[in-house]
Design a protein around this motif. Structure first.
Motif, PDB file in Angstrom:
ATOM      1  N   LYS A  54       0.565  -0.879   0.140  1.00 38.31           N
ATOM      2  CA  LYS A  54      -0.252   0.162  -0.239  1.00 38.31           C
ATOM      3  C   LYS A  54       1.023   1.184  -0.123  1.00 38.31           C
ATOM      4  O   LYS A  54      -0.011   2.143  -0.511  1.00 38.31           O
ATOM      5  CB  LYS A  54      -0.810   0.276   1.292  1.00 38.31           C
ATOM      6  N   GLU A  55       1.950   1.028   0.004  1.00 38.82           N
ATOM      7  CA  GLU A  55       2.948   2.438   0.743  1.00 38.82           C
ATOM      8  C   GLU A  55       4.450   2.186  -0.088  1.00 38.82           C
ATOM      9  O   GLU A  55       5.243   3.343  -0.112  1.00 38.82           O
ATOM     10  CB  GLU A  55       3.296   2.453   1.826  1.00 38.82           C
ATOM     11  N   VAL A  56       3.859   1.358  -2.178  1.00 37.68           N
ATOM     12  CA  VAL A  56       5.205   1.623  -2.655  1.00 37.68           C
ATOM     13  C   VAL A  56       4.495   2.450  -3.256  1.00 37.68           C
ATOM     14  O   VAL A  56       6.393   3.240  -3.441  1.00 37.68           O
ATOM     15  CB  VAL A  56       4.650   0.293  -3.915  1.00 37.68           C
ATOM     16  N   SER A  57       4.241   3.250  -3.974  1.00 38.97           N
ATOM     17  CA  SER A  57       4.522   4.550  -4.403  1.00 38.97           C
ATOM     18  C   SER A  57       5.317   5.784  -3.984  1.00 38.97           C
ATOM     19  O   SER A  57       5.801   6.027  -4.092  1.00 38.97           O
ATOM     20  CB  SER A  57       3.421   5.233  -5.122  1.00 38.97           C
ATOM     21  N   GLU A  58       4.463   5.576  -2.158  1.00 43.95           N
ATOM     22  CA  GLU A  58       4.815   6.613  -1.869  1.00 43.95           C
ATOM     23  C   GLU A  58       7.503   6.508  -1.673  1.00 43.95           C
ATOM     24  O   GLU A  58       7.764   7.070  -1.040  1.00 43.95           O
ATOM     25  CB  GLU A  58       4.425   6.518  -0.371  1.00 43.95           C
ATOM     26  N   LYS A  93       3.467  -1.335  -8.959  1.00 48.66           N
ATOM     27  CA  LYS A  93       3.527  -0.851  -8.802  1.00 48.66           C
ATOM     28  C   LYS A  93       4.817  -0.105  -8.847  1.00 48.66           C
ATOM     29  O   LYS A  93       4.636   1.199  -9.268  1.00 48.66           O
ATOM     30  CB  LYS A  93       2.880  -1.460  -7.408  1.00 48.66           C
ATOM     31  N   VAL A  94       5.830  -0.598  -8.852  1.00 49.76           N
ATOM     32  CA  VAL A  94       7.094  -0.198  -9.032  1.00 49.76           C
ATOM     33  C   VAL A  94       7.090   0.073 -10.248  1.00 49.76           C
ATOM     34  O   VAL A  94       7.700   1.618 -10.395  1.00 49.76           O
ATOM     35  CB  VAL A  94       8.403  -0.662  -8.790  1.00 49.76           C
ATOM     36  N   LEU A  95       7.251  -0.127 -11.436  1.00 52.49           N
ATOM     37  CA  LEU A  95       6.844  -0.380 -13.144  1.00 52.49           C
ATOM     38  C   LEU A  95       5.756   1.110 -13.068  1.00 52.49           C
ATOM     39  O   LEU A  95       6.460   2.356 -13.281  1.00 52.49           O
ATOM     40  CB  LEU A  95       7.302  -1.323 -13.291  1.00 52.49           C
ATOM     41  N   ASN A  96       5.056   1.228 -12.711  1.00 48.90           N
ATOM     42  CA  ASN A  96       3.947   2.194 -13.035  1.00 48.90           C
ATOM     43  C   ASN A  96       4.354   3.943 -12.370  1.00 48.90           C
ATOM     44  O   ASN A  96       4.265   4.945 -12.589  1.00 48.90           O
ATOM     45  CB  ASN A  96       2.551   2.038 -12.275  1.00 48.90           C
ATOM     46  N   SER A  97       4.845   4.049 -11.135  1.00 52.98           N
ATOM     47  CA  SER A  97       5.716   4.755 -10.712  1.00 52.98           C
ATOM     48  C   SER A  97       6.853   4.637 -10.950  1.00 52.98           C
ATOM     49  O   SER A  97       6.530   6.638 -11.438  1.00 52.98           O
ATOM     50  CB  SER A  97       5.962   3.872  -8.589  1.00 52.98           C
ATOM     51  N   LEU A  98       7.275   5.061 -11.591  1.00 55.71           N
ATOM     52  CA  LEU A  98       8.702   4.751 -12.282  1.00 55.71           C
ATOM     53  C   LEU A  98       8.326   5.661 -13.797  1.00 55.71           C
ATOM     54  O   LEU A  98       8.990   6.396 -14.754  1.00 55.71           O
ATOM     55  CB  LEU A  98       9.875   3.431 -12.612  1.00 55.71           C
TER      56      LEU A  98
END
Length: 379
Positions: A54-58, A93-98
């Motif tokens: 739940k906090e990956v993007s942050e 989630k990590v790749l979408n954030s990048l």
């Protein structure tokens, strides 16, 4: 019973993580190894994976915001290792954030993408994810794609960002033999992106206010989307042993220059294809089937690109070996009636190549008949 401070109970892992990053800006590698509980929190997947998701993007945003302030190489390596661990356990989630990071990619964004190439198998996963992003977005735009004569529309940002990310990953993973199996699919994907960004501009956008003061002044208006896609394609063709040989009798760089020219794009594609036939015939065999849909695409630019590739293949034994020659001759006959002049001209040339290079008289006579009928219709 030991009492635990209320602050420790209520503080989220992301908050603890950024506090440690702030504290370590002037610290030492030894301190990092001894006192980094937030990093250990991130790396212990079995215990905290569901809660941390739940906090990956942050956390990614915090890493990005602080990364440029880390001056010690060992500390920077540890921070990137934390990001890499997150990506292994929360890939999407990590790749979408990048992919939310603005263009052009700065050094920190490039380092974040390159940090994902530590393992060949994971590099392949990242590349497949990025190809899906590009292909899905382009499928939507291809249905209503504009022709060469239309006013320059804006290039879609998400496929362009994914293309730049592929470029970063390929540069960092140049020694990974496992990626070789993805080269044909990557070639088709990147060539389609070159076609879809031809003559287009980048949408106007501004940098995040939290990051703007740390960025060099670069405007999106200075970016050429097609050049970014071509750079990625060039990187792919120089990957491993797929170096493209120069085309005999022409400047080695001419094809790459022409492919970005909206009026002479098809000439550049033909020169590059000619070079690939000479240097990498096996690659061409693998990409033929995935390029076939381009011939019937609703996008004029993608039809031009696909037709240019097959024009160079029509008189070559590759198509005969794949038993696609007769099908493509019929396709080229239809292309001789295409509304686009470049496509019509290339189709006639392709039919002429088949007629001239046919291995037996029956095939030559059959091709001649189609060519003569097509020329009469065009004239």
């Amino acid at each position: 019973m030991r009492k635990t401070p209320m602050k420790q109970l209520t503080q989220c892992p992301a908050q603890r993580y950024v506090e440690k990053l702030n504290a370590l800006r002037g610290g030492t590698p030894t301190r990092l190894l001894i006192d980094f509980p937030a990093r250990r929190y991130v790396l212990h997947k079995n215990k905290h994976t569901e809660k941390l998701s739940k906090e990956v993007s942050e956390i990614i945003e915090l890493i990005y915001m602080q990364l440029h302030l880390v001056k010690i190489d060992e500390v920077r390596t540890m921070v990137l290792e934390t990001m890499r661990a997150l990506a292994h356990h929360h890939q999407d989630k990590v790749l979408n954030s990048l992919l939310m990071k603005p263009l052009p990619f700065d050094k920190d964004t490039s380092d974040l993408w390159r940090s994902l190439t530590d393992e060949p198998s994971y590099s392949c996963k990242v590349l497949r994810f990025l190809m899906v992003i590009i292909n899905e977005e382009n499928e939507l735009t291809l249905r209503n794609s504009l022709s060469f004569t239309d006013d320059q529309p804006a290039a879609a940002l998400m496929p362009l960002k994914a293309t730049c990310a592929i470029h970063e990953v390929l540069q960092a993973a140049s020694s990974h033999a496992a990626i070789q199996e993805l080269v044909p699919a990557l070639f088709c994907t990147l060539l389609a992106e070159v076609s879809q960004t031809l003559g287009r501009r980048v949408e106007t956008a501004t940098f995040s206010s939290r990051r703007r003061r740390f960025r060099r002044a670069t405007t999106l208006g200075d970016l050429n989307p097609c050049s970014l896609a071509v750079d990625a394609l060039q990187c792919l063709l120089s990957f491993g042993n797929t170096q493209m040989a120069s085309v005999k009798g022409s400047d080695e760089t001419e094809g790459w220059t022409l492919i970005k020219n909206i009026e002479r794009h098809h000439e550049g594609v033909m020169q590059i294809t000619r070079g690939l036939i000479v240097s990498k015939g096996e690659l061409i065999k693998d990409v033929v089937h995935c390029l076939l849909p381009s011939l019937s695409s609703d996008s004029t630019t993608w039809r031009v690109t696909g037709t240019a590739v097959f024009v160079e293949l029509m008189g070559h034994r590759i198509l005969r070996g794949l038993k696609l020659l007769k099908k493509l001759v019929k396709d080229m006959k239809r292309k001789s009636l295409d509304p686009n002049y470049a496509i019509r001209s290339m189709a006639i040339r392709a039919l002429g190549s088949v007629s001239y290079g046919a291995p037996d008289k029956s095939e030559s006579s059959w091709a001649d008949g189609i060519l003569q009928r097509s020329v009469r219709v065009v004239i």
